[in-house]
Design a protein around this motif. Sequence first.
Motif, PDB file in Angstrom:
ATOM      1  N   LEU A  18      17.107  36.485  31.885  1.00  0.00           N
ATOM      2  CA  LEU A  18      16.478  35.304  31.271  1.00  0.00           C
ATOM      3  C   LEU A  18      17.136  35.054  29.914  1.00  0.00           C
ATOM      4  O   LEU A  18      16.581  35.343  28.859  1.00  0.00           O
ATOM      5  CB  LEU A  18      14.968  35.538  31.106  1.00  0.00           C
ATOM      6  N   GLN A  19      18.354  34.489  29.985  1.00  0.00           N
ATOM      7  CA  GLN A  19      19.235  34.438  28.809  1.00  0.00           C
ATOM      8  C   GLN A  19      18.653  33.657  27.634  1.00  0.00           C
ATOM      9  O   GLN A  19      18.948  33.958  26.480  1.00  0.00           O
ATOM     10  CB  GLN A  19      20.571  33.812  29.210  1.00  0.00           C
ATOM     11  N   ASP A  20      17.857  32.660  27.934  1.00  0.00           N
ATOM     12  CA  ASP A  20      17.381  31.792  26.850  1.00  0.00           C
ATOM     13  C   ASP A  20      16.086  32.283  26.220  1.00  0.00           C
ATOM     14  O   ASP A  20      15.565  31.637  25.306  1.00  0.00           O
ATOM     15  CB  ASP A  20      17.170  30.366  27.378  1.00  0.00           C
ATOM     16  N   LEU A  21      15.542  33.381  26.697  1.00  0.00           N
ATOM     17  CA  LEU A  21      14.250  33.848  26.194  1.00  0.00           C
ATOM     18  C   LEU A  21      14.406  35.074  25.310  1.00  0.00           C
ATOM     19  O   LEU A  21      15.313  35.892  25.498  1.00  0.00           O
ATOM     20  CB  LEU A  21      13.325  34.191  27.370  1.00  0.00           C
ATOM     21  N   THR A  22      13.489  35.177  24.354  1.00  0.00           N
ATOM     22  CA  THR A  22      13.366  36.398  23.558  1.00  0.00           C
ATOM     23  C   THR A  22      11.983  36.979  23.871  1.00  0.00           C
ATOM     24  O   THR A  22      11.119  36.261  24.422  1.00  0.00           O
ATOM     25  CB  THR A  22      13.451  36.095  22.051  1.00  0.00           C
ATOM     26  N   PRO A  23      11.747  38.233  23.547  1.00  0.00           N
ATOM     27  CA  PRO A  23      10.419  38.809  23.826  1.00  0.00           C
ATOM     28  C   PRO A  23       9.288  37.983  23.208  1.00  0.00           C
ATOM     29  O   PRO A  23       8.198  37.888  23.771  1.00  0.00           O
ATOM     30  CB  PRO A  23      10.512  40.202  23.194  1.00  0.00           C
ATOM     31  N   GLN A  24       9.560  37.355  22.065  1.00  0.00           N
ATOM     32  CA  GLN A  24       8.528  36.554  21.403  1.00  0.00           C
ATOM     33  C   GLN A  24       8.153  35.315  22.215  1.00  0.00           C
ATOM     34  O   GLN A  24       7.075  34.745  22.038  1.00  0.00           O
ATOM     35  CB  GLN A  24       9.002  36.109  20.005  1.00  0.00           C
ATOM     36  N   ASP A  25       9.058  34.879  23.068  1.00  0.00           N
ATOM     37  CA  ASP A  25       8.785  33.672  23.867  1.00  0.00           C
ATOM     38  C   ASP A  25       7.836  33.941  25.035  1.00  0.00           C
ATOM     39  O   ASP A  25       7.358  33.001  25.678  1.00  0.00           O
ATOM     40  CB  ASP A  25      10.100  33.108  24.440  1.00  0.00           C
ATOM     41  N   ILE A  26       7.622  35.196  25.353  1.00  0.00           N
ATOM     42  CA  ILE A  26       6.776  35.537  26.507  1.00  0.00           C
ATOM     43  C   ILE A  26       5.412  36.002  26.001  1.00  0.00           C
ATOM     44  O   ILE A  26       5.316  37.027  25.307  1.00  0.00           O
ATOM     45  CB  ILE A  26       7.420  36.648  27.373  1.00  0.00           C
ATOM     46  N   GLY A  27       4.385  35.248  26.321  1.00  0.00           N
ATOM     47  CA  GLY A  27       3.027  35.613  25.918  1.00  0.00           C
ATOM     48  C   GLY A  27       2.520  36.797  26.736  1.00  0.00           C
ATOM     49  O   GLY A  27       2.886  36.944  27.911  1.00  0.00           O
ATOM     50  N   ASP A  28       1.685  37.619  26.092  1.00  0.00           N
ATOM     51  CA  ASP A  28       1.165  38.798  26.801  1.00  0.00           C
ATOM     52  C   ASP A  28       0.398  38.398  28.067  1.00  0.00           C
ATOM     53  O   ASP A  28       0.478  39.078  29.091  1.00  0.00           O
ATOM     54  CB  ASP A  28       0.227  39.599  25.883  1.00  0.00           C
ATOM     55  N   ASP A  29      -0.370  37.313  27.954  1.00  0.00           N
ATOM     56  CA  ASP A  29      -1.197  36.874  29.090  1.00  0.00           C
ATOM     57  C   ASP A  29      -0.572  35.722  29.877  1.00  0.00           C
ATOM     58  O   ASP A  29      -1.183  35.196  30.799  1.00  0.00           O
ATOM     59  CB  ASP A  29      -2.578  36.424  28.571  1.00  0.00           C
ATOM     60  N   GLN A  30       0.605  35.326  29.498  1.00  0.00           N
ATOM     61  CA  GLN A  30       1.249  34.185  30.173  1.00  0.00           C
ATOM     62  C   GLN A  30       1.578  34.534  31.630  1.00  0.00           C
ATOM     63  O   GLN A  30       2.168  35.582  31.890  1.00  0.00           O
ATOM     64  CB  GLN A  30       2.549  33.839  29.432  1.00  0.00           C
ATOM     65  N   LEU A  32       3.457  35.048  34.910  1.00  0.00           N
ATOM     66  CA  LEU A  32       4.897  35.224  35.116  1.00  0.00           C
ATOM     67  C   LEU A  32       5.440  34.277  36.182  1.00  0.00           C
ATOM     68  O   LEU A  32       6.584  33.853  36.113  1.00  0.00           O
ATOM     69  CB  LEU A  32       5.189  36.673  35.536  1.00  0.00           C
ATOM     70  N   PHE A  33       4.598  33.952  37.160  1.00  0.00           N
ATOM     71  CA  PHE A  33       5.073  33.163  38.294  1.00  0.00           C
ATOM     72  C   PHE A  33       4.590  31.715  38.203  1.00  0.00           C
ATOM     73  O   PHE A  33       3.613  31.410  37.511  1.00  0.00           O
ATOM     74  CB  PHE A  33       4.627  33.804  39.608  1.00  0.00           C
ATOM     75  N   VAL A  34       5.283  30.876  38.907  1.00  0.00           N
ATOM     76  CA  VAL A  34       4.987  29.450  39.070  1.00  0.00           C
ATOM     77  C   VAL A  34       4.840  28.745  37.718  1.00  0.00           C
ATOM     78  O   VAL A  34       5.846  28.489  37.059  1.00  0.00           O
ATOM     79  CB  VAL A  34       3.730  29.238  39.954  1.00  0.00           C
ATOM     80  N   GLU A  35       3.615  28.510  37.268  1.00  0.00           N
ATOM     81  CA  GLU A  35       3.456  27.629  36.101  1.00  0.00           C
ATOM     82  C   GLU A  35       3.815  28.317  34.787  1.00  0.00           C
ATOM     83  O   GLU A  35       3.990  27.649  33.766  1.00  0.00           O
ATOM     84  CB  GLU A  35       2.023  27.071  36.025  1.00  0.00           C
ATOM     85  N   GLY A  36       3.907  29.621  34.783  1.00  0.00           N
ATOM     86  CA  GLY A  36       4.219  30.342  33.547  1.00  0.00           C
ATOM     87  C   GLY A  36       5.709  30.411  33.318  1.00  0.00           C
ATOM     88  O   GLY A  36       6.355  29.422  32.969  1.00  0.00           O
ATOM     89  N   LEU A  37       6.274  31.586  33.530  1.00  0.00           N
ATOM     90  CA  LEU A  37       7.723  31.747  33.358  1.00  0.00           C
ATOM     91  C   LEU A  37       8.513  31.111  34.497  1.00  0.00           C
ATOM     92  O   LEU A  37       9.721  30.966  34.406  1.00  0.00           O
ATOM     93  CB  LEU A  37       8.082  33.239  33.289  1.00  0.00           C
ATOM     94  N   GLY A  38       7.798  30.779  35.577  1.00  0.00           N
ATOM     95  CA  GLY A  38       8.469  30.121  36.696  1.00  0.00           C
ATOM     96  C   GLY A  38       9.248  31.080  37.583  1.00  0.00           C
ATOM     97  O   GLY A  38      10.216  30.678  38.238  1.00  0.00           O
ATOM     98  N   LEU A  39       8.835  32.342  37.610  1.00  0.00           N
ATOM     99  CA  LEU A  39       9.540  33.297  38.467  1.00  0.00           C
ATOM    100  C   LEU A  39       9.210  33.030  39.930  1.00  0.00           C
ATOM    101  O   LEU A  39       8.237  32.353  40.252  1.00  0.00           O
ATOM    102  CB  LEU A  39       9.154  34.738  38.089  1.00  0.00           C
ATOM    103  N   ASP A  40      10.037  33.595  40.817  1.00  0.00           N
ATOM    104  CA  ASP A  40       9.825  33.359  42.257  1.00  0.00           C
ATOM    105  C   ASP A  40       9.852  34.686  43.026  1.00  0.00           C
ATOM    106  O   ASP A  40       9.836  35.777  42.420  1.00  0.00           O
ATOM    107  CB  ASP A  40      10.863  32.372  42.793  1.00  0.00           C
ATOM    108  N   SER A  41       9.898  34.592  44.345  1.00  0.00           N
ATOM    109  CA  SER A  41       9.738  35.786  45.172  1.00  0.00           C
ATOM    110  C   SER A  41      10.886  36.792  44.993  1.00  0.00           C
ATOM    111  O   SER A  41      10.682  38.000  45.101  1.00  0.00           O
ATOM    112  CB  SER A  41       9.637  35.390  46.651  1.00  0.00           C
TER     113      SER A  41
END
Lengths: 86, 348
Positions: A18-30, A32-41
């Motif tokens: 996830l090249q464009d992200l830093t740890p600060q960009d990821i919320g603890d409760d965010q 991870l899939f679909v509407e959050g970070l948009g990860l997939d299967s």
Amino acid sequence: MENLIQDLKIQIIDQLNLQDLTPQDIGDDQPLFVEGLGLDSIDALELIVLLQQHYDIKVANPEDGPKIFHSVKTMAEYITAHKKAA
Amino acid sequence: MHTFIHGTGVIAPYLPGKDNPLPAPDSQPRLRCIEPDYKQLIDTRLLRRMSRVVRMGTAAALTSMKDACVEMPEAIITATAYGCTEDTETFLTKMIVQNEQMLTPTAFIQSTHNTIAGQIALMLKCHAYNNTFTHRAFSFEHALLDAMLLLQEGEISNVILGAVDEMQDTRFKILERFGLYKRAVQQGPWGDPAQRDSPGTIAGEGATFFVLSTSPPAASNICIKDVRTFFKPGDMQPNILAFLAEHHLKPSDIGLLLWGKNGDARYDGVYDETARGLFDTNPVFSFKRLCGEYPVATAYATWLAAFILQGREMPAGLLPAGLQAPGHVLIYNHFYNIHHSLILLSAC
């Protein structure tokens, strides 16, 4: 727990490239899939391997996946619980 | 029926432009692509899984579609000799390092030769004909032939055709040990390969895509008339004469011969023998001066031929002196005197 969450964020960014992200960009409760970070299967498989590689934890029951991998916080809670159990 | 070029997208070691320097090897005998900022072209969520060759191919394909104002292609055809070896190397290395345990899927999924064609289709949600040719140095020619036949059937109106191969470090090291590349590299621009007289060549790479159609575009009239391949043909002169005769052409009608001389003294004589008596007075240019040697380099030559046929500006002194606007450009290439091919482009 806070240190574990921070480590997890770094590991997730590295493992999923996830090249464009830093740890600060990821919320603890965010989510991870679909509407959050948009990860997939495919990412889910990468996260399962991440747990095995870094924490020696195998996800035995696939039905637990959505709960475990809902957010970084739920992953950290799962790791903490299973590390203690071990 | 002619096959017209509606749009192009190219990532290569050299693109003609006033401020673009001629390609020069660095410390190794290889030319590297000048790559765009992929984030401007591809969604970063998709980009993170793409290896370099997939990025190159996908970006070039999207650029060609934009150039042709095509939003949804009716067929996707790609060519690659080496495929996505960076991903192959990644998952094979993990298999060894991790003792075949805890392997992740991404690199394996992306390692197949048809990854680029598949990635383009997935991005566009395009369910049309999708094919990838991996026929070593015939890969692009056979993909082009497939595209032309598909268009001539008349059931579709456009095709995305592309060819991609990268030179990654591991492959370069292996092929260098085989003696494919020059031992000593001069600094500065590579110069005309026809002037070289030592064994080995300069490695190259590139991604070249076209949007093709049987209807002429509004802005230009450049068409690919024909393509032909010859496996270990021996004397190519009769083949060239027959090929040109099919289009009612003589060697003297060829306004520019783009040949694949790559500076390897062991094989460049084949071009001289073939051209002797046929193309003695024709303007000739070695296109691998600009892109290096790689199995689908003829895709770059095809792009260069179209660029020249359109009358677009090339740097002064690069092309042969006295070259007038050519009506026909013939590309003649061979790969280690095994795979020979001819491609004819014309201003129709």
